[in-house]
Design a protein around this motif. Structure first.
Motif, PDB file in Angstrom:
ATOM      1  N   ASP A 220       0.829  -1.208   0.000  1.00 39.58           N
ATOM      2  CA  ASP A 220       0.000   0.000   0.000  1.00 39.58           C
ATOM      3  C   ASP A 220       0.864   1.260   0.000  1.00 39.58           C
ATOM      4  O   ASP A 220       0.549   2.246  -0.677  1.00 39.58           O
ATOM      5  CB  ASP A 220      -0.916   0.012   1.230  1.00 39.58           C
ATOM      6  CG  ASP A 220      -2.052  -0.996   1.109  1.00 39.58           C
ATOM      7  OD1 ASP A 220      -2.345  -1.420  -0.027  1.00 39.58           O
ATOM      8  OD2 ASP A 220      -2.633  -1.345   2.148  1.00 39.58           O
ATOM      9  N   ALA A 221       1.935   1.213   0.775  1.00 35.61           N
ATOM     10  CA  ALA A 221       2.802   2.378   0.881  1.00 35.61           C
ATOM     11  C   ALA A 221       3.458   2.697  -0.454  1.00 35.61           C
ATOM     12  O   ALA A 221       3.594   3.874  -0.832  1.00 35.61           O
ATOM     13  CB  ALA A 221       3.864   2.152   1.948  1.00 35.61           C
ATOM     14  N   THR A 222       3.863   1.674  -1.185  1.00 33.77           N
ATOM     15  CA  THR A 222       4.520   1.922  -2.470  1.00 33.77           C
ATOM     16  C   THR A 222       3.546   2.485  -3.504  1.00 33.77           C
ATOM     17  O   THR A 222       3.987   3.062  -4.505  1.00 33.77           O
ATOM     18  CB  THR A 222       5.135   0.625  -3.021  1.00 33.77           C
ATOM     19  OG1 THR A 222       4.102  -0.372  -3.167  1.00 33.77           O
ATOM     20  CG2 THR A 222       6.220   0.105  -2.088  1.00 33.77           C
ATOM     21  N   LYS A 223       2.266   2.342  -3.261  1.00 36.63           N
ATOM     22  CA  LYS A 223       1.258   2.865  -4.192  1.00 36.63           C
ATOM     23  C   LYS A 223       0.791   4.274  -3.815  1.00 36.63           C
ATOM     24  O   LYS A 223      -0.053   4.853  -4.499  1.00 36.63           O
ATOM     25  CB  LYS A 223       0.039   1.932  -4.213  1.00 36.63           C
ATOM     26  CG  LYS A 223       0.326   0.546  -4.765  1.00 36.63           C
ATOM     27  CD  LYS A 223      -0.926  -0.307  -4.719  1.00 36.63           C
ATOM     28  CE  LYS A 223      -0.665  -1.698  -5.289  1.00 36.63           C
ATOM     29  NZ  LYS A 223      -1.896  -2.555  -5.249  1.00 36.63           N
ATOM     30  N   THR A 224       1.332   4.808  -2.726  1.00 35.05           N
ATOM     31  CA  THR A 224       0.890   6.113  -2.237  1.00 35.05           C
ATOM     32  C   THR A 224       1.589   7.244  -2.998  1.00 35.05           C
ATOM     33  O   THR A 224       2.798   7.205  -3.212  1.00 35.05           O
ATOM     34  CB  THR A 224       1.185   6.261  -0.735  1.00 35.05           C
ATOM     35  OG1 THR A 224       0.508   5.227  -0.016  1.00 35.05           O
ATOM     36  CG2 THR A 224       0.723   7.620  -0.221  1.00 35.05           C
TER      37      THR A 224
ATOM     38  N   PRO B 194      -7.647   9.998  11.797  1.00 38.81           N
ATOM     39  CA  PRO B 194      -6.858  10.140  10.571  1.00 38.81           C
ATOM     40  C   PRO B 194      -7.647   9.906   9.297  1.00 38.81           C
ATOM     41  O   PRO B 194      -7.189  10.267   8.210  1.00 38.81           O
ATOM     42  CB  PRO B 194      -5.762   9.085  10.736  1.00 38.81           C
ATOM     43  CG  PRO B 194      -6.407   8.016  11.583  1.00 38.81           C
ATOM     44  CD  PRO B 194      -7.319   8.758  12.528  1.00 38.81           C
ATOM     45  N   GLY B 195      -8.821   9.287   9.421  1.00 39.89           N
ATOM     46  CA  GLY B 195      -9.607   9.010   8.230  1.00 39.89           C
ATOM     47  C   GLY B 195      -9.308   7.628   7.666  1.00 39.89           C
ATOM     48  O   GLY B 195      -8.524   6.859   8.236  1.00 39.89           O
ATOM     49  N   PRO B 196      -9.896   7.298   6.516  1.00 38.61           N
ATOM     50  CA  PRO B 196      -9.754   5.952   5.954  1.00 38.61           C
ATOM     51  C   PRO B 196      -8.347   5.604   5.495  1.00 38.61           C
ATOM     52  O   PRO B 196      -8.038   4.423   5.291  1.00 38.61           O
ATOM     53  CB  PRO B 196     -10.723   5.976   4.752  1.00 38.61           C
ATOM     54  CG  PRO B 196     -10.882   7.416   4.407  1.00 38.61           C
ATOM     55  CD  PRO B 196     -10.789   8.146   5.701  1.00 38.61           C
TER      56      PRO B 196
ATOM     57  N   GLN C 287      -3.189  10.082  -2.368  1.00 38.98           N
ATOM     58  CA  GLN C 287      -3.869   9.116  -3.248  1.00 38.98           C
ATOM     59  C   GLN C 287      -3.146   7.783  -3.246  1.00 38.98           C
ATOM     60  O   GLN C 287      -1.918   7.725  -3.146  1.00 38.98           O
ATOM     61  CB  GLN C 287      -3.927   9.670  -4.685  1.00 38.98           C
ATOM     62  CG  GLN C 287      -4.581  11.023  -4.825  1.00 38.98           C
ATOM     63  CD  GLN C 287      -6.074  10.975  -4.569  1.00 38.98           C
ATOM     64  OE1 GLN C 287      -6.759  10.028  -4.957  1.00 38.98           O
ATOM     65  NE2 GLN C 287      -6.590  12.009  -3.904  1.00 38.98           N
ATOM     66  N   ARG C 288      -3.944   6.707  -3.349  1.00 39.64           N
ATOM     67  CA  ARG C 288      -3.370   5.371  -3.481  1.00 39.64           C
ATOM     68  C   ARG C 288      -3.953   4.709  -4.725  1.00 39.64           C
ATOM     69  O   ARG C 288      -5.165   4.619  -4.864  1.00 39.64           O
ATOM     70  CB  ARG C 288      -3.675   4.513  -2.240  1.00 39.64           C
ATOM     71  CG  ARG C 288      -2.853   4.924  -1.035  1.00 39.64           C
ATOM     72  CD  ARG C 288      -3.189   4.106   0.174  1.00 39.64           C
ATOM     73  NE  ARG C 288      -2.477   4.603   1.361  1.00 39.64           N
ATOM     74  CZ  ARG C 288      -2.827   4.324   2.605  1.00 39.64           C
ATOM     75  NH1 ARG C 288      -3.883   3.560   2.837  1.00 39.64           N
ATOM     76  NH2 ARG C 288      -2.130   4.803   3.612  1.00 39.64           N
ATOM     77  N   SER C 289      -3.098   4.257  -5.586  1.00 41.87           N
ATOM     78  CA  SER C 289      -3.552   3.651  -6.836  1.00 41.87           C
ATOM     79  C   SER C 289      -3.926   2.179  -6.638  1.00 41.87           C
ATOM     80  O   SER C 289      -3.585   1.575  -5.639  1.00 41.87           O
ATOM     81  CB  SER C 289      -2.434   3.747  -7.880  1.00 41.87           C
ATOM     82  OG  SER C 289      -1.253   3.128  -7.423  1.00 41.87           O
TER      83      SER C 289
END
Length: 252
Positions: free
Chosen positions: A99-103, A194-196, A250-252
């Motif tokens: 997830d982090a690499t897609k941020t 922090p939100g979603p 954003q996360r792709s």
């Protein structure tokens, strides 16, 4: 005895001047008829038409100068605080790493309903933030710095964020908050939802150059950033934080 005849050319030169009649102007040496146009000045009154303005109205002082000084303080936080830390590859949780690499962080066309501010001075300040982040942060995948809203309406937001792999988001956020406390006198930093997108987030009240600031920061495994709301309080910033962060990160 008969009287001498009246002369058609007026009284002789040695005759006394006839008395002035009421309402008539003084005649004699130095007298000139009144000029047409502007009325004569009254005692204590400057010459000219009193109905005309004395000059252009004083210009209103711009707050852009103060805003730019605050930006410089934020740049110090970004370069010397948490964002300047080294970014590490995370090996303990594969899902979080993916997830982090897609941020990515980005500057949307509008932010929480506010248009992007294209004032040349503010744009230069935003570009400076991005340049400093790119030169200081190691392993960043994206950076953003931008302004939204209108300072004349006391509605202006600044965003600054960077994406990359963080090994310890809480530690990074602690360092970030310490820098804000020093440079922007931010106090009462408290944890907020922090939100979603997860991670940790905090908001507090700041003050710099006489301007009130509502400041919120966040950090997760893939990004770290801040939202500065000029002329606002921490409560006001908190109310819009999740929306703003969701439009920037954003996360792709």
């Amino acid at each position: 005895m008969s009287q001498p005849p009246a002369t058609p050319y007026g009284p002789p030169h040695d005759s006394p001047t006839p008395p002035q009649q009421p309402g008539q102007p003084q005649q004699g040496v130095g007298w000139t008829p009144p000029q047409q146009g502007f009325p004569p000045a009254q005692p204590g009154q400057p010459y000219g038409d009193p109905s005309l303005p004395a000059g252009p109205p004083p210009a209103k002082k711009s707050k852009v100068g103060k805003i730019l000084l605050i930006v410089l303080s934020v740049v110090l936080v970004l370069c010397l605080g948490g964002v300047a830390a080294i970014w590490f590859t995370i090996k303990d949780d594969v899902g979080e790493v993916v997830d982090a690499t897609k941020t990515r962080v980005t500057a949307p066309a509008t932010l929480a309903g506010r248009p992007k501010n294209t004032d040349p001075q503010l744009q230069s300040a935003a570009d400076l933030m991005v340049t400093e982040m790119k030169s200081t942060v190691q392993g960043e995948s994206s950076t953003v710095g931008a302004f939204y809203g209108d300072p004349a309406k006391q509605d202006l937001i600044m965003i600054a964020a960077v994406s990359g792999l963080l090994s310890d988001p809480k530690k990074e956020l602690d360092a970030f908050v310490t820098g804000l406390s020093t440079e922007l006198a931010v106090t009462n930093m408290a944890s907020v939802e922090p939100g979603p997108l997860g991670g940790e987030a905090r908001c507090g009240d700041g003050k710099a150059e006489g301007l009130a600031l509502g400041v919120c920061v966040w950090a997760d495994r893939g990004s770290e950033g801040m939202v500065v709301m000029y002329f606002k309080s921490a409560e006001q910033a908190k109310a819009e934080f999740v929306t703003i962060r969701g439009q920037v990160e954003q996360r792709s």
